[in-house]
Scaffold this active site. Structure first.
Site: not given
Ligand code: SAT
Ligand code: MN
Length: 595
Positions: A70, A211, A213, A220, A240, A262, A264-265, A287, A379, A507
């Site tokens: 992005r 590419y 988003g 997005k 988000h 984005s 970050c898991g 997402d 991706r 987690n």
């Protein structure tokens, strides 16, 4: 054009765009499997796609090295006044921006096909769903939209019957002169890329990038930037956030929505297999969450997408086995490396380093090469229905009732593993002040700490101060039915730079504590920044973590937190008179508690 369009607004728009962009042909998509396969056949024949011998019906694409993520600097929220877009967005006056972009769009599809892609965000026909139509000259966009959204002739039928839609115009910005040979990934140079949004008229104009988003405009652009502005007007939330269902050993279900920036898991958490015995986790989305207050007074969430556009590097059978099983077949890979036997490879996929690969730029790669074989923002695009842990209710138009909100980000220091907000207002303060180190999901420097409120900095379609107020208002409406709010940081490191927390399936231990807080089964201890687990309440059974590491992971260092304050002050000051009073009070109270 291959079919007639009965919806007047749509047929007029198609004519207008065709006159401006001057494509060779126009093709209206029906979303069928045949269409997907025939588009892929063309993409193979042109050399844009590589068929993967090792993965059934799966393809690899390599983007231009300048078009890999992005482009936030080139993303605009174009409202009638700058103040409406606010300080966190790039703003250009709509008339000026449209003039500039019309100049770029003029003749930009010469030598190409203009695809008309009718799609639904959310189950087709559901009252919570939104219809979009993307016009694009990129066949790569068409096949990705097939997976990420619901592209279907049923959407066209709804349009024919007079349903409204959100127009999403996209061009890669690379016209072909007669006889000109195409390149593998056509796009425009960075300075002429524009990802523009006109929230006051529900309109999206994107130019120059193919590419993610930047180009898949349901995600997005419609799903967050335009939807957040609509949600503010209509009194709901477009966030988000991943959505998951956690079931405890007694069978009680909890629904969790979590906002992390984005890369970050979010995908990893949404697809987690809990390490705790008897706990089950099911994926609803990875997402985006659209949430409305239901008849029961609770907040109900749907995932408007129908696929995952997940970060490949780091994904493995150790970190995310569910994702690995989701991407066994029918997948589009972008910017991964190619193995000699015809499979994809990326950093972290397994322990073996192949002796030879073709890297994401199409060059030979060996372990001696000093470069990444896969781009860090490589991706996979895969259908949600292929996810082995997809929840049976993932397409329920009623959504799922949210019990818990989680905010967070990537912080090597300062922020403990988990803390809970004292109240809804304090939770909004935690979301509003969330900060994270930047990742390769955006063009620019990686690892820079920045405030990314609610993980929405790049995605909020209006003034961030008004967005904070909207969250406060939603809390007032929800009253005692509001979800509980927590803040997590899986990424804290020790002095040697080693992650203190194992993350991934472990987690679940943190999520279990949150569920027990919701059920008032465990207490908590006050700290200046929020509520922390009491000693022994985080279930660490079977986990090899030293008490010293655990202590460091949970520590709240007053001096370090005080050092955060000037940046929070500056962040809030930038919002000027749009900053809600109650957040000023929250900041004042935090300062008092820190002493
Ligand atoms: O915006 S993308 O879809 O390219 C990925 C992300 O940043 O979350
Ligand atoms: Mn995202």
């Amino acid at each position: 054009m291959n079919s007639t369009v009965k919806n007047k607004k749509l047929s007029n728009w198609i004519k207008e765009v065709a006159a401006m962009c001057q494509p060779d042909t126009i093709y209206v998509c029906d979303g069928s499997r045949e269409e997907y396969h025939s588009m892929m056949a063309k993409l193979l024949a042109s050399g844009s796609a590589t068929l993967l011998k090792k993965r059934p019906r799966s393809y690899l694409f390599r983007s231009d090295p300048s078009d890999v993520a992005r482009v936030e600097d080139r993303t605009f929220i174009s409202t009638s006044s700058k103040d409406k877009a606010g300080p966190t967005n790039n703003w250009v006056d709509p008339a000026e921006l449209k003039e500039t972009m019309k100049g770029l769009y003029k003749g930009c599809m010469k030598g190409r096909t203009m695809y008309v892609i009718p799609f639904s965000m959310g189950p087709i026909g559901s009252p919570i769903s939104k219809i979009g139509v993307e016009i694009s000259d990129s066949p790569y966009v068409v096949v990705n939209m097939h997976i990420m959204t619901r592209v279907s002739s049923r959407v066209m039928e709804l349009l024919d019957a007079g349903e409204d839609f959100i127009p999403c115009l996209h061009s890669i910005g690379a016209p072909l002169a007669p006889g000109q040979q195409d390149v593998q990934w056509p796009c425009a140079p960075i300075e002429s890329k524009y990802i523009s949004h006109f929230p006051e008229e529900n309109l999206i104009w994107s130019y120059g990038s193919g590419y993610g988003g930047n180009a898949l405009l349901g995600k997005k652009s419609l799903g967050l930037r335009i939807a957040s502005a609509i949600a503010k007007r209509e009194g709901w939330l477009a966030e988000h956030m991943l959505i998951l269902r956690l079931t405890n050993p007694e069978g009680r279900q909890y629904h969790i929505a979590a906002a992390f920036p984005s890369a970050c898991g979010k995908t990893n958490l949404a697809m987690m297999r809990p390490s705790l015995k008897g706990w089950k986790c099911e994926c609803i989305g990875d997402d985006i969450a659209w949430m409305k207050i239901g008849a029961d007074g609770r907040l109900h969430a749907i995932n408007p997408e129908s696929g995952f556009f997940g970060v490949a590097p780091g994904t493995s059978y150790d970190t995310n086995p569910v994702a690995m099983d989701t991407i066994k077949e029918n997948v589009i890979f972008t910017n991964c490396a190619l193995t000699d036997d015809g499979d994809v490879w990326w950093e972290g996929i397994n322990e073996d380093l192949p002796a030879h690969l073709i890297d994401w730029k199409g060059h030979d790669w060996t372990p001696e090469s000093r470069t990444d074989a896969a781009h860090p923002n490589a991706r996979f695009t895969a259908a949600a229905s292929q996810c082995p842990t997809i929840c049976k209710d993932w397409e329920n138009p009623e959504g799922v009732p949210i019990d818990i909100f989680i905010f967070g980000g990537r912080r090597g220091s300062v922020v403990p593993l988990v803390h809970e907000a004292f109240s809804w207002e304090h939770g909004v303060f935690l979301g509003a002040t969330a900060a994270s180190e930047t990742t390769s999901a955006i063009i620019g420097a990686v690892g820079n700490l920045r405030r990314d409120p609610f993980a929405m900095k790049p995605f909020c379609g209006y003034n961030m101060g008004d967005y904070f107020q909207h969250w406060l208002t939603m809390g007032e409406r929800l009253g005692n039915k509001a979800p509980r709010i927590f803040y997590v940081n899986w990424f804290r490191k020790d002095q040697d730079g080693k992650f203190l927390w194992p993350g991934f399936s472990d987690n679940s231990r943190v999520l279990k504590w949150m569920c027990e807080r919701v059920d008032a089964r465990v207490g908590a201890q006050k700290s200046p920044i929020g509520l922390l687990p009491l000693e022994g309440d985080l279930d660490l059974s079977g986990l090899a973590i030293s008490p010293e590491d655990m202590k460091e992971l949970m520590s709240v260092n007053t001096a370090e937190w005080k050092a955060e304050l000037p940046d929070i002050d500056a962040h809030f000051a930038s919002l000027e008179n749009r900053l809600p009073e109650s957040l000023k009070i929250q900041l004042r109270d935090l300062k008092k508690r820190l002493g």
